[in-house]
Design a protein around this motif. Structure first.
Motif, PDB file in Angstrom:
ATOM      1  N   GLY A   1      -0.504 -19.189 -10.588  1.00 54.62           N
ATOM      2  CA  GLY A   1      -0.883 -18.885  -9.210  1.00 54.62           C
ATOM      3  C   GLY A   1      -0.127 -17.709  -8.634  1.00 54.62           C
ATOM      4  O   GLY A   1      -0.691 -16.890  -7.900  1.00 54.62           O
ATOM      5  N   ALA A   2       1.162 -17.596  -8.983  1.00 61.40           N
ATOM      6  CA  ALA A   2       1.971 -16.489  -8.468  1.00 61.40           C
ATOM      7  C   ALA A   2       1.664 -15.175  -9.174  1.00 61.40           C
ATOM      8  O   ALA A   2       1.799 -14.098  -8.580  1.00 61.40           O
ATOM      9  N   SER A   3       1.259 -15.257 -10.435  1.00 61.96           N
ATOM     10  CA  SER A   3       1.022 -14.024 -11.194  1.00 61.96           C
ATOM     11  C   SER A   3      -0.249 -13.303 -10.744  1.00 61.96           C
ATOM     12  O   SER A   3      -0.349 -12.087 -10.893  1.00 61.96           O
ATOM     13  N   VAL A   4      -1.208 -14.051 -10.194  1.00 61.30           N
ATOM     14  CA  VAL A   4      -2.499 -13.445  -9.857  1.00 61.30           C
ATOM     15  C   VAL A   4      -2.373 -12.332  -8.819  1.00 61.30           C
ATOM     16  O   VAL A   4      -2.803 -11.197  -9.066  1.00 61.30           O
ATOM     17  N   PRO A   5      -1.775 -12.583  -7.629  1.00 62.09           N
ATOM     18  CA  PRO A   5      -1.639 -11.463  -6.687  1.00 62.09           C
ATOM     19  C   PRO A   5      -0.721 -10.363  -7.196  1.00 62.09           C
ATOM     20  O   PRO A   5      -0.931  -9.183  -6.903  1.00 62.09           O
ATOM     21  N   SER A   6       0.304 -10.733  -7.981  1.00 65.97           N
ATOM     22  CA  SER A   6       1.230  -9.717  -8.477  1.00 65.97           C
ATOM     23  C   SER A   6       0.604  -8.865  -9.577  1.00 65.97           C
ATOM     24  O   SER A   6       1.081  -7.766  -9.863  1.00 65.97           O
ATOM     25  N   VAL A   7      -0.465  -9.366 -10.207  1.00 65.73           N
ATOM     26  CA  VAL A   7      -1.246  -8.548 -11.142  1.00 65.73           C
ATOM     27  C   VAL A   7      -1.918  -7.399 -10.387  1.00 65.73           C
ATOM     28  O   VAL A   7      -1.994  -6.263 -10.870  1.00 65.73           O
ATOM     29  N   LEU A   8      -2.398  -7.687  -9.175  1.00 66.31           N
ATOM     30  CA  LEU A   8      -3.127  -6.692  -8.396  1.00 66.31           C
ATOM     31  C   LEU A   8      -2.224  -5.615  -7.799  1.00 66.31           C
ATOM     32  O   LEU A   8      -2.616  -4.446  -7.714  1.00 66.31           O
ATOM     33  N   GLU A   9      -1.024  -6.009  -7.352  1.00 62.59           N
ATOM     34  CA  GLU A   9      -0.216  -5.148  -6.483  1.00 62.59           C
ATOM     35  C   GLU A   9       0.119  -3.767  -7.056  1.00 62.59           C
ATOM     36  O   GLU A   9      -0.018  -2.764  -6.350  1.00 62.59           O
TER      37      GLU A   9
ATOM     38  N   ILE B   1       6.161 -11.535 -14.364  1.00 67.48           N
ATOM     39  CA  ILE B   1       5.340 -11.145 -15.507  1.00 67.48           C
ATOM     40  C   ILE B   1       4.008 -10.512 -15.090  1.00 67.48           C
ATOM     41  O   ILE B   1       3.450  -9.710 -15.832  1.00 67.48           O
ATOM     42  N   GLY B   2       3.519 -10.852 -13.881  1.00 65.84           N
ATOM     43  CA  GLY B   2       2.242 -10.303 -13.433  1.00 65.84           C
ATOM     44  C   GLY B   2       2.210  -8.783 -13.407  1.00 65.84           C
ATOM     45  O   GLY B   2       1.344  -8.163 -14.050  1.00 65.84           O
ATOM     46  N   PRO B   3       3.140  -8.133 -12.672  1.00 63.19           N
ATOM     47  CA  PRO B   3       3.137  -6.658 -12.647  1.00 63.19           C
ATOM     48  C   PRO B   3       3.380  -6.025 -14.004  1.00 63.19           C
ATOM     49  O   PRO B   3       2.776  -5.007 -14.336  1.00 63.19           O
ATOM     50  N   MET B   4       4.270  -6.646 -14.796  1.00 59.01           N
ATOM     51  CA  MET B   4       4.565  -6.075 -16.112  1.00 59.01           C
ATOM     52  C   MET B   4       3.346  -6.126 -17.026  1.00 59.01           C
ATOM     53  O   MET B   4       3.002  -5.148 -17.698  1.00 59.01           O
ATOM     54  N   ILE B   5       2.673  -7.292 -17.049  1.00 56.93           N
ATOM     55  CA  ILE B   5       1.502  -7.449 -17.915  1.00 56.93           C
ATOM     56  C   ILE B   5       0.381  -6.518 -17.480  1.00 56.93           C
ATOM     57  O   ILE B   5      -0.215  -5.795 -18.291  1.00 56.93           O
ATOM     58  N   SER B   6       0.072  -6.530 -16.173  1.00 57.05           N
ATOM     59  CA  SER B   6      -1.063  -5.732 -15.702  1.00 57.05           C
ATOM     60  C   SER B   6      -0.801  -4.240 -15.860  1.00 57.05           C
ATOM     61  O   SER B   6      -1.689  -3.486 -16.261  1.00 57.05           O
TER      62      SER B   6
ATOM     63  N   PRO C   1       0.803  -1.224   0.000  1.00 56.85           N
ATOM     64  CA  PRO C   1       0.000   0.000   0.000  1.00 56.85           C
ATOM     65  C   PRO C   1       0.837   1.277   0.000  1.00 56.85           C
ATOM     66  O   PRO C   1       0.294   2.370  -0.131  1.00 56.85           O
ATOM     67  N   ILE C   2       2.150   1.144   0.170  1.00 59.77           N
ATOM     68  CA  ILE C   2       3.031   2.311   0.299  1.00 59.77           C
ATOM     69  C   ILE C   2       3.784   2.594  -0.997  1.00 59.77           C
ATOM     70  O   ILE C   2       3.884   3.735  -1.448  1.00 59.77           O
ATOM     71  N   LEU C   3       4.351   1.528  -1.576  1.00 61.09           N
ATOM     72  CA  LEU C   3       5.315   1.687  -2.659  1.00 61.09           C
ATOM     73  C   LEU C   3       4.755   2.340  -3.921  1.00 61.09           C
ATOM     74  O   LEU C   3       5.431   3.200  -4.500  1.00 61.09           O
ATOM     75  N   PRO C   4       3.549   1.961  -4.398  1.00 56.68           N
ATOM     76  CA  PRO C   4       3.070   2.629  -5.624  1.00 56.68           C
ATOM     77  C   PRO C   4       2.985   4.152  -5.484  1.00 56.68           C
ATOM     78  O   PRO C   4       3.451   4.897  -6.353  1.00 56.68           O
ATOM     79  N   GLY C   5       2.403   4.623  -4.372  1.00 48.45           N
ATOM     80  CA  GLY C   5       2.288   6.065  -4.159  1.00 48.45           C
ATOM     81  C   GLY C   5       3.630   6.726  -3.925  1.00 48.45           C
ATOM     82  O   GLY C   5       3.902   7.816  -4.433  1.00 48.45           O
ATOM     83  N   TYR C   6       4.514   6.055  -3.139  1.00 49.12           N
ATOM     84  CA  TYR C   6       5.831   6.616  -2.840  1.00 49.12           C
ATOM     85  C   TYR C   6       6.668   6.710  -4.113  1.00 49.12           C
ATOM     86  O   TYR C   6       7.328   7.727  -4.366  1.00 49.12           O
ATOM     87  N   ALA C   7       6.655   5.641  -4.924  1.00 50.91           N
ATOM     88  CA  ALA C   7       7.411   5.654  -6.177  1.00 50.91           C
ATOM     89  C   ALA C   7       6.848   6.702  -7.138  1.00 50.91           C
ATOM     90  O   ALA C   7       7.599   7.386  -7.841  1.00 50.91           O
ATOM     91  N   SER C   8       5.517   6.846  -7.149  1.00 52.09           N
ATOM     92  CA  SER C   8       4.890   7.852  -8.000  1.00 52.09           C
ATOM     93  C   SER C   8       5.320   9.260  -7.605  1.00 52.09           C
ATOM     94  O   SER C   8       5.512  10.130  -8.460  1.00 52.09           O
TER      95      SER C   8
END
Length: 400
Positions: A221-229, A352-357, A34-41
């Motif tokens: 299975g691993a890509s699913v939560p990493s798609v959301l993050e 691949i999850g974060p990159m694809i999403s 919950p921190i990193l996307p906003g902090y990196a942005s």
């Protein structure tokens, strides 16, 4: 009788240490969600760059896993588990002082190396100690540590950030890592050393088609939560106008449902078969993932994410014991290498999850991105039919 009791105590101690080790790793992994996307942005980077930041964990996990899998087979499990903790502590310190995008990348990448060491050696230790008929339940309990860590990570990270600022979550994580280190030193002291005398090439192990198909399941299975993050926190903040603390609570819902049901699913999959359980999970994931983007109320959002957590448990929990069983049937008992394959597949999914999403979201929007990922999962089902046929052939050859 005394030897049986001693073996039982050893197994319980190992299971407890591995579950706590996985819990600690995943809590610190999820702490930044919950921190990193906003902090990196705030540092002026794009959504695609944020996706790469999350993927950097998986990239180093992918690179380091085969190395430490082979190493743990050669020198034993205890040493690598202690090394993993040192790497995790260093990553936590780097996160706390990071004031640039590059430092965030380095910290996240080091976190991936630490996870490669801990997960590979820990899962191999359980496979060493537990017989095939008990592995499903034991690994289901260990994965409860994963779910609990992922559950508490975003929640702890979000609320500590609101209470004490950016550094507060990482100070908490440092204290937790110290506690975990004491446990590993004490409880792993009497664990028997399991070493493989012969070198086994990963390419030799990967000749079994069944193992490759299971590795594909783990990738999904691993890509699913990493798609959301990297994508869902920003959507939730804009759509519901909520703070990182509440976003952390929403991310806790799927991991709570995952953690509560993982031991039950581990036992359930032994009864109906690991493959059938995985197929049910894949179908449920393909439906529940797009549902997470549709709700207009917080409560329905939580319900959709809870369903996703159950679906992920049905996919990943049976994959671990099935992987060990296939390895054993193939005559390969180097479990460090076997679970290095699991970790490698897991890291590919996380990579691949974060990159694809993130990329699909930039181009088509979040809703279409999640629907596309759901369709990809459905397309994998024919491979599961192939796996069933391969298992039947193997059973017939063993009987003959």
């Amino acid at each position: 009788m005394a030897n049986t009791k001693e073996l039982s105590r050893t197994r319980k101690a190992a299971l407890f240490v591995v579950a706590i080790a996985i819990f600690t790793d995943m809590l610190i992994y999820g702490l930044v969600v919950p921190i990193l996307p906003g902090y990196a942005s705030s540092l002026g980077v794009s959504q695609t760059a944020i996706g790469f930041l999350f993927s950097s964990y998986a990239i180093t996990l992918f690179i380091a896993t085969p190395i430490f899998g082979l190493l743990s087979d050669r020198i034993g499990r205890r040493g690598p588990m202690l090394w993993g903790l040192l790497g995790l502590a260093a990553a936590t310190i780097l996160f706390s002082i990071a004031n640039s995008y590059i430092l965030l990348i380095v910290a996240r990448a080091l976190q991936g190396v630490a996870a490669a060491v801990t997960w590979t050696a820990g899962l191999a230790l359980l496979a060493d100690l537990y017989p095939p008929e008990e592995r499903g339940k034991a690994m289901g309990i260990a994965l409860s540590g994963q779910a609990a860590g992922t559950l508490l990570g975003p929640t702890v990270g979000g609320w500590f950030y609101e209470l004490g600022g950016y550094q507060a979550p990482f100070l908490f994580a440092a204290g937790l890592a110290l506690f975990d280190g004491v446990l590993r030193l004490i409880l792993l002291r009497d664990i028997p050393s399991s070493k493989s005398e012969n070198y086994l090439s990963p390419f030799k192990v990967m000749r079994d088609r069944r193992l490759l198909i299971i590795a594909g399941v783990v990738i999904i299975g691993a890509s699913v939560p990493s798609v959301l993050e990297p994508t869902l926190p920003i959507h939730l903040q804009k759509h519901f106008n909520i703070t990182p603390g509440y976003i952390g609570l929403l991310f806790a819902v799927p991991t709570l449902s995952y953690g509560l049901l993982a031991p039950v699913i581990g036992t359930f999959s032994i009864r109906i078969g690991h493959i059938k359980t995985i197929i049910i999970g894949l179908i449920m994931v393909s439906i529940s993932l797009p549902l997470t983007i549709l709700p207009d109320t917080i409560w329905i959002q939580a319900l959709a994410m809870g369903l996703l957590g159950i679906s992920m448990a049905l996919v990943l929990t049976p994959s671990l014991p099935e992987l060990a069983n296939v390895s054993e049937q193939s005559g390969v008992n180097a479990y460090g290498l076997t679970f290095a394959i699991y970790n490698t597949a897991y890291s590919i999914g996380m990579m691949i999850g974060p990159m694809i999403s993130s990329t699909l979201t930039d181009v088509f929007g979040l809703k279409l991105a999640y629907i596309a990922v759901g369709c990809i999962i459905i397309f994998y089902l024919p491979f599961m039919r192939t796996l069933i046929r391969e298992n039947k052939k193997k059973d017939l050859s063993v009987k003959v």
